[in-house]
Design a protein around this motif. Structure first.
Motif, PDB file in Angstrom:
ATOM      1  N   GLU A  68       0.877  -1.199   0.097  1.00  0.00           N
ATOM      2  CA  GLU A  68      -0.020   0.050   0.012  1.00  0.00           C
ATOM      3  C   GLU A  68       0.608   1.068   0.071  1.00  0.00           C
ATOM      4  OE1 GLU A  68      -3.928  -0.485   2.311  1.00  0.00           O
ATOM      5  OE2 GLU A  68      -2.448  -1.349   3.441  1.00  0.00           O
TER       6      GLU A  68
ATOM      7  N   TYR B 153       0.490  -2.017  -6.441  1.00  0.00           N
ATOM      8  CA  TYR B 153      -0.725  -1.934  -5.494  1.00  0.00           C
ATOM      9  C   TYR B 153      -1.848  -1.096  -6.291  1.00  0.00           C
ATOM     10  CZ  TYR B 153      -4.243  -1.184  -1.720  1.00  0.00           C
ATOM     11  OH  TYR B 153      -5.410  -1.062  -1.063  1.00  0.00           O
ATOM     12  N   GLY B 154      -2.987  -1.563  -6.432  1.00  0.00           N
ATOM     13  CA  GLY B 154      -3.814  -0.579  -7.049  1.00  0.00           C
ATOM     14  C   GLY B 154      -3.375  -0.241  -8.679  1.00  0.00           C
TER      15      GLY B 154
ATOM     16  N   LYS C 266      -5.606  -5.100  -4.502  1.00  0.00           N
ATOM     17  CA  LYS C 266      -6.452  -4.588  -3.444  1.00  0.00           C
ATOM     18  C   LYS C 266      -7.349  -5.402  -2.818  1.00  0.00           C
ATOM     19  CE  LYS C 266      -7.780  -0.407  -3.874  1.00  0.00           C
ATOM     20  NZ  LYS C 266      -8.266   0.917  -4.518  1.00  0.00           N
TER      21      LYS C 266
ATOM     22  N   GLN D  31      -7.792  -6.342   1.260  1.00  0.00           N
ATOM     23  CA  GLN D  31      -8.978  -6.130   1.634  1.00  0.00           C
ATOM     24  C   GLN D  31      -9.333  -7.528   2.526  1.00  0.00           C
ATOM     25  OE1 GLN D  31     -11.116  -4.299  -1.226  1.00  0.00           O
ATOM     26  NE2 GLN D  31     -10.376  -2.238  -0.946  1.00  0.00           N
TER      27      GLN D  31
ATOM     28  N   THR E  26      -1.214   6.369  -0.448  1.00  0.00           N
ATOM     29  CA  THR E  26      -0.813   5.586  -1.585  1.00  0.00           C
ATOM     30  C   THR E  26      -0.995   6.507  -2.884  1.00  0.00           C
ATOM     31  OG1 THR E  26      -2.831   4.529  -2.066  1.00  0.00           O
ATOM     32  CG2 THR E  26      -1.361   3.571  -0.501  1.00  0.00           C
TER      33      THR E  26
ATOM     34  N   ASP F 194      -3.352   5.733  -4.905  1.00  0.00           N
ATOM     35  CA  ASP F 194      -4.932   5.538  -5.239  1.00  0.00           C
ATOM     36  C   ASP F 194      -5.810   6.467  -4.410  1.00  0.00           C
ATOM     37  OD1 ASP F 194      -4.192   4.192  -7.188  1.00  0.00           O
ATOM     38  OD2 ASP F 194      -4.195   2.155  -5.957  1.00  0.00           O
TER      39      ASP F 194
END
Length: 509
Positions: free
Chosen positions: A84, A120-121, A166, A170, A306, A308
């Motif tokens: 992240e 990530y993302g 992600k 989660q 991050t 995002d």
């Protein structure tokens, strides 16, 4: 830091195989061919994972991907950083980003062992323009080669991989949170962290999971600390008697009771451990674990920023609403205060109130700043008159002998009269502001003055014998507030100190 991949000493065969894979015959001559790759990898934690083995399998996957296309000449590996965390906040990833813009970087492409270990993302999509401008390729095992940013299929795949990365976090976070809530509620299990002041951590037997028990892991629980538990009971008893938090802290300091950070220096080397503070006593009085129940999820830590999300403060702890707490169904350890006394202590209010019960409005609240220490002055009723004071950071939690300078008290009517007299010194290029100033000087309206100062971000700097208007030049349209001269009669006459309580400060009439 960029480092070349070394072959272990004595691995002659491995060296030969690596060099042979990077050579081809061209018109009867052997020449070097292929791309130069920079490998990037990451491991989240060092305590719960093996960075050595994680680094090795990621590098092996990367070498397998680039075999026949080139060789890895540089390596960047972050240990102890979550996926992240943005690339700018990972040391090795940040160095790799800086190397991309260097024309003498020594590599032509970047290769990773697994997408989720590097990105990530939408982090990969944010990195893509930098790679494209500098002519650096990105190779991913999930694509089985280089990423073509002009290919819509590759773009969609990057978005899908980012969403899966992600989702993985989660899902793991949800399962872990749900399991910890159940363990806290049904088993009253101590789930880690430092013990509250008044308790210590002791062994509670083997871990219920047979595999964890075979590894030697054990459970822990809280038990009262003979040195500090009596003081927790004493704090609750004083609060139930109606004492304020400040008076409780002052009594503890006067009794020279070691504060929590002084009583447990091993866990608090970063704190001075000198005295009790208001927040320390307030935190003890608000902690429901002293009732013997296990409570989990009282605090949460904001996630690191991050690419995002909107950047925030990393690692900031905040209290969660009480309905979200996980409270054990039955007592999990010995209580230091009964549940009824704990609830009663939460309802105690020792706030000082005016004897006449009248609620007063202070016009200059938030507009006054102490010229000595720079703190905001607080409203205070002085002999029936509206006034403002600054105690220079001192509170009633500390003995009066520790206050090196007297408090500053200024009457509201005195501040208003001097401020109105100083308004004509303000200059601005905005004609509307000049009209407002002229109207204030004509009407002498105190409420309008307060609104004017707040609207245009002007504070009143209060000295012992004078005051001045200080605009915030970054937000205010007021460009100048010159220091007034003696001819403007803006000085505050010094009055004698009060004889009854000189340590409280000086009141100016």
């Amino acid at each position: 830091m960029t480092t070349a991949i070394d072959v272990p000493d004595g691995d002659v065969l491995g060296l030969w195989a690596t060099q042979r894979a990077n050579r081809v015959r061209h018109h009867g001559r052997r020449i070097e061919t292929g791309l130069r790759f920079a490998f990037y990898g990451r491991v989240s934690t060092q305590d719960h994972q093996d960075p050595v083995s994680s680094r090795r399998w990621q590098a092996d996957f990367a070498r397998e991907l680039v075999a026949g296309h080139g060789r890895i000449v540089a390596e960047y590996f972050d240990a102890g950083y979550s996926r992240e965390v943005a690339w700018n906040d990972r040391p090795e990833a940040a160095r790799l980003q800086a190397a991309i813009t260097n024309p003498h970087r020594g590599f032509d492409a970047i290769v990773v062992g697994e997408y989720a270990r590097a990105f990530y993302g939408s982090q990969a999509l944010h990195l893509a323009p930098l790679l494209l401008v500098n002519g650096v390729q990105l190779w991913l095992p999930e694509i089985d080669g280089p990423v073509d940013l002009s290919n819509s299929t590759h773009q969609a795949l990057l978005m899908l991989l980012g969403a899966h990365a992600k989702q993985e976090i989660q899902r793991a976070r949800f399962r872990t949170t749900a399991a910890m809530q159940a363990q806290a509620r049904e088993q009253g299990r101590h789930l880690g962290g430092r013990p509250p002041y008044g308790y210590r951590i002791v062994d509670a037997g083997p871990h219920p999971n047979s595999a964890h028990a075979a590894w030697g892991r054990r459970l822990h629980r809280l038990e009262p600390d003979p040195r500090t538990a009596p003081w927790v009971r004493w704090i609750f008893a004083r609060r139930l008697e109606g004492h304020s938090i400040a008076s409780i802290a002052r009594m503890l300091n006067e009794t020279t009771v070691p504060c929590p950070s002084a009583a447990d220096r091993g866990r608090n080397p970063h704190r001075p451990g000198e005295s009790w503070h208001l927040r320390t006593v307030a935190a003890i009085l608000a902690n429901p674990r002293y009732t013997g129940r296990q409570v989990w999820n009282r605090q949460r830590t904001n996630r690191r920023p991050t690419n995002d999300v909107v950047p925030g403060v990393s690692g900031l702890r905040t209290l969660t609403p009480s309905p979200q707490w996980a409270i054990s169904d039955k007592p999990a350890h010995e209580a230091l205060v009964s549940e009824s006394d704990f609830v009663a202590a939460q309802a105690v209010n020792a706030r000082c109130r005016p004897t006449d019960g009248i609620t007063r409005a202070y016009l200059l609240t938030g507009l006054l700043r102490c010229g000595t220490c720079g703190r905001s002055m607080e409203a205070q009723l002085s002999h029936g008159n509206h006034a403002y004071r600054c105690r220079h950071g001192h509170t009633s939690a500390h003995p009066a002998s520790r206050r090196p300078s007297p408090n500053l008290y200024l009457r509201e009517h005195l501040i208003l009269s001097r401020t109105f007299a100083q308004l004509h010194t303000i200059t601005s290029r905005d004609t509307a502001i000049l009209r407002e100033i002229a109207e204030l000087q004509r009407t002498q309206n105190a409420a309008m003055l307060g609104a004017f100062l707040r609207t245009h971000h002007v504070t009143i700097d209060c000295q012992v014998t004078s005051l001045s208007l200080e605009p915030d030049h970054e937000r205010s349209a007021i460009i100048q507030s010159p220091t007034s001269g003696p001819e403007q009669a803006l000085s505050i006459p010094r009055q004698r100190a009060q004889r009854q309580k000189p340590e409280r400060g000086i009141v100016y009439d």
